[in-house]
Enzyme design. Structure first.
Site, PDB file in Angstrom:
ATOM      1  N   GLU A  88      16.511   2.741  -3.297  1.00 15.84           N
ATOM      2  CA  GLU A  88      15.351   2.028  -2.759  1.00 15.84           C
ATOM      3  C   GLU A  88      14.078   2.527  -3.435  1.00 15.84           C
ATOM      4  OE1 GLU A  88      14.166  -0.395  -1.694  1.00 15.84           O
ATOM      5  OE2 GLU A  88      14.164  -0.520   0.476  1.00 15.84           O
ATOM      6  N   ASP A  89      13.128   1.655  -3.584  1.00 13.33           N
ATOM      7  CA  ASP A  89      11.879   2.084  -4.209  1.00 13.33           C
ATOM      8  C   ASP A  89      11.055   2.926  -3.229  1.00 13.33           C
ATOM      9  OD1 ASP A  89      11.346  -0.100  -2.561  1.00 13.33           O
ATOM     10  OD2 ASP A  89      10.343  -1.300  -4.094  1.00 13.33           O
ATOM     11  N   ASP A  92       9.055   2.542   4.003  1.00 12.46           N
ATOM     12  CA  ASP A  92       7.758   2.384   4.654  1.00 12.46           C
ATOM     13  C   ASP A  92       7.993   2.325   6.164  1.00 12.46           C
ATOM     14  OD1 ASP A  92       4.951   1.828   4.496  1.00 12.46           O
ATOM     15  OD2 ASP A  92       5.350  -0.292   4.734  1.00 12.46           O
ATOM     16  N   LYS A 120       7.155   7.068   2.959  1.00  4.10           N
ATOM     17  CA  LYS A 120       5.876   7.094   3.678  1.00  4.10           C
ATOM     18  C   LYS A 120       6.191   7.299   5.149  1.00  4.10           C
ATOM     19  CE  LYS A 120       3.351   3.379   1.577  1.00  4.10           C
ATOM     20  NZ  LYS A 120       2.688   2.098   1.850  1.00  4.10           N
ATOM     21  N   PHE A 141      -1.308   2.184   0.151  1.00  3.24           N
ATOM     22  CA  PHE A 141      -0.534   1.169  -0.562  1.00  3.24           C
ATOM     23  C   PHE A 141      -0.491   1.523  -2.042  1.00  3.24           C
ATOM     24  CE2 PHE A 141       0.498  -2.838  -2.547  1.00  3.24           C
ATOM     25  CZ  PHE A 141       1.547  -3.259  -1.746  1.00  3.24           C
ATOM     26  N   VAL A 142       0.716   1.743  -2.541  1.00  3.61           N
ATOM     27  CA  VAL A 142       0.866   2.191  -3.924  1.00  3.61           C
ATOM     28  C   VAL A 142       1.560   1.144  -4.799  1.00  3.61           C
ATOM     29  CG1 VAL A 142       0.861   4.652  -3.379  1.00  3.61           C
ATOM     30  CG2 VAL A 142       3.028   3.400  -3.334  1.00  3.61           C
ATOM     31  N   ASP A 148       5.138  -3.318  -6.728  1.00 11.71           N
ATOM     32  CA  ASP A 148       4.179  -4.358  -7.090  1.00 11.71           C
ATOM     33  C   ASP A 148       3.226  -4.707  -5.967  1.00 11.71           C
ATOM     34  OD1 ASP A 148       6.368  -5.695  -5.577  1.00 11.71           O
ATOM     35  OD2 ASP A 148       5.152  -7.474  -5.964  1.00 11.71           O
ATOM     36  N   ARG A 154       3.713  -3.700 -11.520  1.00 14.81           N
ATOM     37  CA  ARG A 154       5.038  -3.081 -11.600  1.00 14.81           C
ATOM     38  C   ARG A 154       5.214  -2.250 -12.862  1.00 14.81           C
ATOM     39  NH1 ARG A 154       8.694  -5.233  -8.113  1.00 14.81           N
ATOM     40  NH2 ARG A 154       8.499  -7.441  -7.667  1.00 14.81           N
TER      41      ARG A 154
HETATM   42  P1  IMP Z   1       9.877  -1.318   5.063  1.00  9.24           P
HETATM   43  O1  IMP Z   1      10.907  -2.226   5.651  1.00  9.24           O
HETATM   44  O2  IMP Z   1       8.574  -1.411   5.765  1.00  9.24           O
HETATM   45  O3  IMP Z   1      10.345   0.115   4.922  1.00  9.24           O
HETATM   46  O4  IMP Z   1       9.523  -1.933   3.658  1.00  9.24           O
HETATM   47  C1  IMP Z   1       9.977  -1.438   2.487  1.00  9.24           C
HETATM   48  C2  IMP Z   1       9.595  -2.393   1.357  1.00  9.24           C
HETATM   49  O5  IMP Z   1       8.202  -2.780   1.465  1.00  9.24           O
HETATM   50  C3  IMP Z   1       9.705  -1.668   0.042  1.00  9.24           C
HETATM   51  O6  IMP Z   1      11.025  -1.773  -0.518  1.00  9.24           O
HETATM   52  C4  IMP Z   1       8.635  -2.342  -0.800  1.00  9.24           C
HETATM   53  O7  IMP Z   1       9.160  -3.497  -1.418  1.00  9.24           O
HETATM   54  C5  IMP Z   1       7.561  -2.730   0.211  1.00  9.24           C
HETATM   55  N1  IMP Z   1       6.487  -1.712   0.279  1.00  9.24           N
HETATM   56  C6  IMP Z   1       6.225  -0.853   1.294  1.00  9.24           C
HETATM   57  N2  IMP Z   1       5.183  -0.065   1.023  1.00  9.24           N
HETATM   58  C7  IMP Z   1       4.761  -0.422  -0.206  1.00  9.24           C
HETATM   59  C8  IMP Z   1       3.700   0.055  -1.064  1.00  9.24           C
HETATM   60  O8  IMP Z   1       2.922   0.986  -0.766  1.00  9.24           O
HETATM   61  N3  IMP Z   1       3.585  -0.580  -2.271  1.00  9.24           N
HETATM   62  C9  IMP Z   1       4.407  -1.607  -2.671  1.00  9.24           C
HETATM   63  N4  IMP Z   1       5.408  -2.064  -1.902  1.00  9.24           N
HETATM   64  C10 IMP Z   1       5.591  -1.481  -0.679  1.00  9.24           C
HETATM   65 MG    MG Z   2      12.323  -2.225  -1.909  1.00  5.04          MG
END
Ligand code: IMP
Ligand code: MG
Length: 170
Positions: A88-89, A92, A120, A141-142, A148, A154
């Site tokens: 996973e990237d 969040d 995060k 937000f990164v 992206d 990206r």
């Molecule tokens: P979650 O379900 O909130 O954990 O969302 C995760 C997804 O939200 C990640 O795989 C990213 O695609 C996107 N995301 C969350 N935070 C960021 C950020 O700071 N920059 C860019 N994409 C983010």
């Molecule tokens: Mg992702």
């Protein structure tokens, strides 16, 4: 027309959080750790995007999670009895991964772990932590290194905080 070259994009970065060199070093460490821990085992590496890809999203707009997860494309192969690592990237709210791990568990893999480049934790809305994590970052937000904003930034080789003026103007 806006010029989306790297030089132009650099101007929208408020702060470089993790440099290209730091990412290279940490990715190497994680790769070595995972190789040690899975030595002799066959591993399915699942990316949200072959190896095998799955495409899922939880974002209503570019910045705020909608809480609703959508599967755009499922995996082609079976993971039953396999050792699976989800790559996973960034983690969040954790909603995307919590949904995905629940869904994949039902397919009875031999094991299921999550490796996230970034975490995060301040934003977490459910109980989930990555088994392998590259860097823990603050609630900002990164973009860059694959992350992206509306499909842009990206290609930056580092992870940087996007200047809020970029999304506040819109
Ligand atoms: P979650 O379900 O909130 O954990 O969302 C995760 C997804 O939200 C990640 O795989 C990213 O695609 C996107 N995301 C969350 N935070 C960021 C950020 O700071 N920059 C860019 N994409 C983010
Ligand atoms: Mg992702």
């Amino acid at each position: 027309m806006k010029n989306w070259g790297t030089e132009f994009m650099n101007k929208d970065i408020a702060e470089v959080l993790i440099t290209e060199e730091q990412i290279r070093q940490r990715v190497k460490e994680l790769g070595e750790q995972i190789s040690r821990e899975y030595a002799g085992k066959e591993v399915v590496l699942l990316c949200h995007l072959k190896m095998d890809f799955m495409s899922i999203s939880s974002y209503g707009d570019a910045q705020k999670t909608s809480g609703i997860v959508r599967i755009n494309k499922d995996m082609d192969s079976s993971i039953t009895g396999k050792h699976v690592i989800i790559a996973e990237d960034i983690m969040d709210s954790g909603l995307t991964l919590s949904y995905l791990t629940r869904l994949l568990s039902e397919r009875q893999p031999a094991s299921l772990r999550v490796c996230a480049l970034l975490d995060k934790p301040e934003r977490r809305e459910c109980e989930i932590t990555p088994d392998y994590c590259g860097f823990t970052i603050p609630n900002k937000f990164v973009v860059g290194y694959g992350l992206d904003y509306k499909g842009y930034y990206r290609n930056l080789p580092y992870v940087g905080v996007l200047d809020p003026k970029v999304y506040e103007q819109q």
